[in-house]
Design an enzyme around this catalytic site. Structure first.
Site, PDB file in Angstrom:
ATOM      1  N   ASN A   1      -1.344  17.054   7.151  1.00 45.55           N
ATOM      2  CA  ASN A   1      -1.409  16.517   5.779  1.00 45.55           C
ATOM      3  C   ASN A   1      -1.068  17.553   4.696  1.00 45.55           C
ATOM      4  OD1 ASN A   1      -4.178  14.210   6.390  1.00 45.55           O
ATOM      5  ND2 ASN A   1      -1.982  13.813   6.341  1.00 45.55           N
TER       6      ASN A   1
ATOM      7  N   ARG B   1      -0.952   2.585   1.164  1.00 43.43           N
ATOM      8  CA  ARG B   1      -0.437   1.207   1.106  1.00 43.43           C
ATOM      9  C   ARG B   1      -1.321   0.330   0.229  1.00 43.43           C
ATOM     10  NH1 ARG B   1      -0.127   0.673   7.351  1.00 43.43           N
ATOM     11  NH2 ARG B   1      -1.039   2.749   7.166  1.00 43.43           N
TER      12      ARG B   1
ATOM     13  N   ASN C   1      -4.699   4.055   2.901  1.00 42.89           N
ATOM     14  CA  ASN C   1      -5.067   4.228   1.491  1.00 42.89           C
ATOM     15  C   ASN C   1      -3.840   4.117   0.579  1.00 42.89           C
ATOM     16  OD1 ASN C   1      -7.516   4.829   2.565  1.00 42.89           O
ATOM     17  ND2 ASN C   1      -7.509   6.997   2.046  1.00 42.89           N
TER      18      ASN C   1
ATOM     19  N   ARG D   1      -1.443   6.773  -5.592  1.00 44.17           N
ATOM     20  CA  ARG D   1      -1.990   6.899  -4.231  1.00 44.17           C
ATOM     21  C   ARG D   1      -3.446   7.353  -4.244  1.00 44.17           C
ATOM     22  NH1 ARG D   1       0.919   7.187   0.147  1.00 44.17           N
ATOM     23  NH2 ARG D   1      -0.481   8.695   1.079  1.00 44.17           N
TER      24      ARG D   1
ATOM     25  N   ASP E   1      -6.794   5.019   7.880  1.00 43.60           N
ATOM     26  CA  ASP E   1      -5.404   4.973   7.418  1.00 43.60           C
ATOM     27  C   ASP E   1      -5.177   3.763   6.522  1.00 43.60           C
ATOM     28  OD1 ASP E   1      -2.830   5.909   7.204  1.00 43.60           O
ATOM     29  OD2 ASP E   1      -2.138   4.999   9.069  1.00 43.60           O
TER      30      ASP E   1
HETATM   31  C1  FPP Z   1      -4.615   8.256   5.194  1.00 43.70           C
HETATM   32  O1  FPP Z   1      -4.084   7.279   4.351  1.00 43.70           O
HETATM   33  C2  FPP Z   1      -5.781   8.854   4.574  1.00 43.70           C
HETATM   34  C3  FPP Z   1      -5.961  10.163   4.281  1.00 43.70           C
HETATM   35  C4  FPP Z   1      -4.957  11.195   4.553  1.00 43.70           C
HETATM   36  C5  FPP Z   1      -7.150  10.653   3.611  1.00 43.70           C
HETATM   37  C6  FPP Z   1      -8.446  10.013   4.006  1.00 43.70           C
HETATM   38  C7  FPP Z   1      -9.342  10.148   2.860  1.00 43.70           C
HETATM   39  C8  FPP Z   1     -10.250   9.264   2.468  1.00 43.70           C
HETATM   40  C9  FPP Z   1     -10.574   8.049   3.183  1.00 43.70           C
HETATM   41  C10 FPP Z   1     -10.936   9.546   1.194  1.00 43.70           C
HETATM   42  C11 FPP Z   1     -12.396   9.696   1.235  1.00 43.70           C
HETATM   43  C12 FPP Z   1     -12.931  10.478   2.333  1.00 43.70           C
HETATM   44  C13 FPP Z   1     -14.004  11.285   2.242  1.00 43.70           C
HETATM   45  C14 FPP Z   1     -14.559  11.869   3.448  1.00 43.70           C
HETATM   46  C15 FPP Z   1     -14.631  11.591   0.940  1.00 43.70           C
HETATM   47  P1  FPP Z   1      -2.574   7.376   3.896  1.00 43.70           P
HETATM   48  O2  FPP Z   1      -2.531   8.058   2.570  1.00 43.70           O
HETATM   49  O3  FPP Z   1      -1.751   8.041   4.950  1.00 43.70           O
HETATM   50  O4  FPP Z   1      -2.204   5.863   3.775  1.00 43.70           O
HETATM   51  P2  FPP Z   1      -0.774   5.194   4.007  1.00 43.70           P
HETATM   52  O5  FPP Z   1      -0.459   5.340   5.475  1.00 43.70           O
HETATM   53  O6  FPP Z   1      -0.991   3.774   3.622  1.00 43.70           O
HETATM   54  O7  FPP Z   1       0.199   5.906   3.113  1.00 43.70           O
END
Ligand code: FPP
Length: 253
Positions: free
Chosen positions: A75, A31, A29, A40, A27
């Site tokens: 998601n 932010r 990405n 994003r 979690d």
């Molecule tokens: C949550 O961060 C992350 C995801 C929904 C996607 C996870 C994907 C990756 C790590 C990309 C690469 C992965 C692979 C397997 C190629 P968020 O967007 O909810 O972050 P936030 O809470 O800060 O908004």
């Protein structure tokens, strides 16, 4: 082949206390990208590099399995262009992972409902699963369109179908029978669940499987997650007493 040296953070931690199966809620990405005034998707792309670092550790230290929460059942409510770009990233990544499967004798498993996955992603998932099916090295388990509640519902449906068909006596259903109908059938439960980004929740991840898993939450955002952060989580895990609901030897006197 030369042995990979044990990192300093783990030098004093006996190997038998290392977690063998690590699950991760990746979690933060979004932010990370916001902090840099980037779209994003740039956070997700940088998150891909963290995945690579974790896989290298799993291989180098000879751990048994890593399970990564890449896309949850919930998601799909994200903007369509983010979903499309994430699916493209997964597809590209699945193709790139093929080399690892072959060179590192790794197994690939995908967990989650497959019906909603884009055909191009599903094709690469199935190719990777086939390619590594007989491999005995590290297991990379990717959760895509995964939800713990949905997994439990699917297992219940599968048992109910067999009971209705008369091939299963409901009275014989125990924990092992139930676990054998989960997407994770045949896998060990995670020893350690790491969540990055600081939120104190499990977000519908591996609800059945983490009953006795040790939890580790770090404020580090996923794209910033370094090998050293993983070693620290492993060392923290090693200090804990897992009692599985029983007592520690010190308490039994
Ligand atoms: C949550 O961060 C992350 C995801 C929904 C996607 C996870 C994907 C990756 C790590 C990309 C690469 C992965 C692979 C397997 C190629 P968020 O967007 O909810 O972050 P936030 O809470 O800060 O908004």
């Amino acid at each position: 082949m030369a042995e990979t040296p044990v990192p300093a953070t783990l030098a004093d931690v006996p190997r038998e206390r290392w977690p063998q199966h690590i699950a991760i809620i990746m979690d933060g990405n979004g932010r990370w990208a916001r902090q840099r005034r980037l779209p994003r998707m740039e956070g997700h792309r940088a998150g891909r590099d963290s995945v690579e670092r974790v896989l290298e550790v799993v291989e180098d230290l000879g751990l048994k399995q890593v399970t990564l929460y890449a896309f949850s059942h919930e998601n799909w409510s994200r903007p369509q262009d983010e979903i499309d770009s994430l699916m493209k990233l997964y597809r590209r990544n699945l193709v790139a992972e093929r080399r690892r499967i072959t060179e590192k004798n790794a197994r690939f498993i995908n967990i989650g409902r497959r019906d909603k996955l884009p055909a191009a992603v599903l094709k690469e998932v199935e190719t990777n699963e086939r390619l590594g099916a007989e491999n005995t090295g590290p297991v990379l388990c990717l959760a895509v369109n995964y939800g713990g509640r949905q997994e439990i519902v699917d297992a219940a449906r599968s048992l109910a179908r067999d009971a209705a068909a008369g091939t299963l006596d409901p009275e014989t259903i125990d924990e092992a029978t139930f676990a054998s109908r989960l997407y994770t059938a045949g896998q060990s439960d995670p020893d350690l669940l790491i969540r990055t980004g600081g939120e104190m929740r499990v977000s519908n991840f591996l609800l059945w499987q983490i009953s006795y898993t040790e939890l580790y939450v770090t404020d580090v955002l996923w794209p910033d997650f370094q090998k050293e952060d993983l070693y620290r989580a492993m060392a923290d895990y090693a200090r804990r007493q897992r009692r599985f609901g029983g007592l520690s030897p010190d308490d039994v006197r």
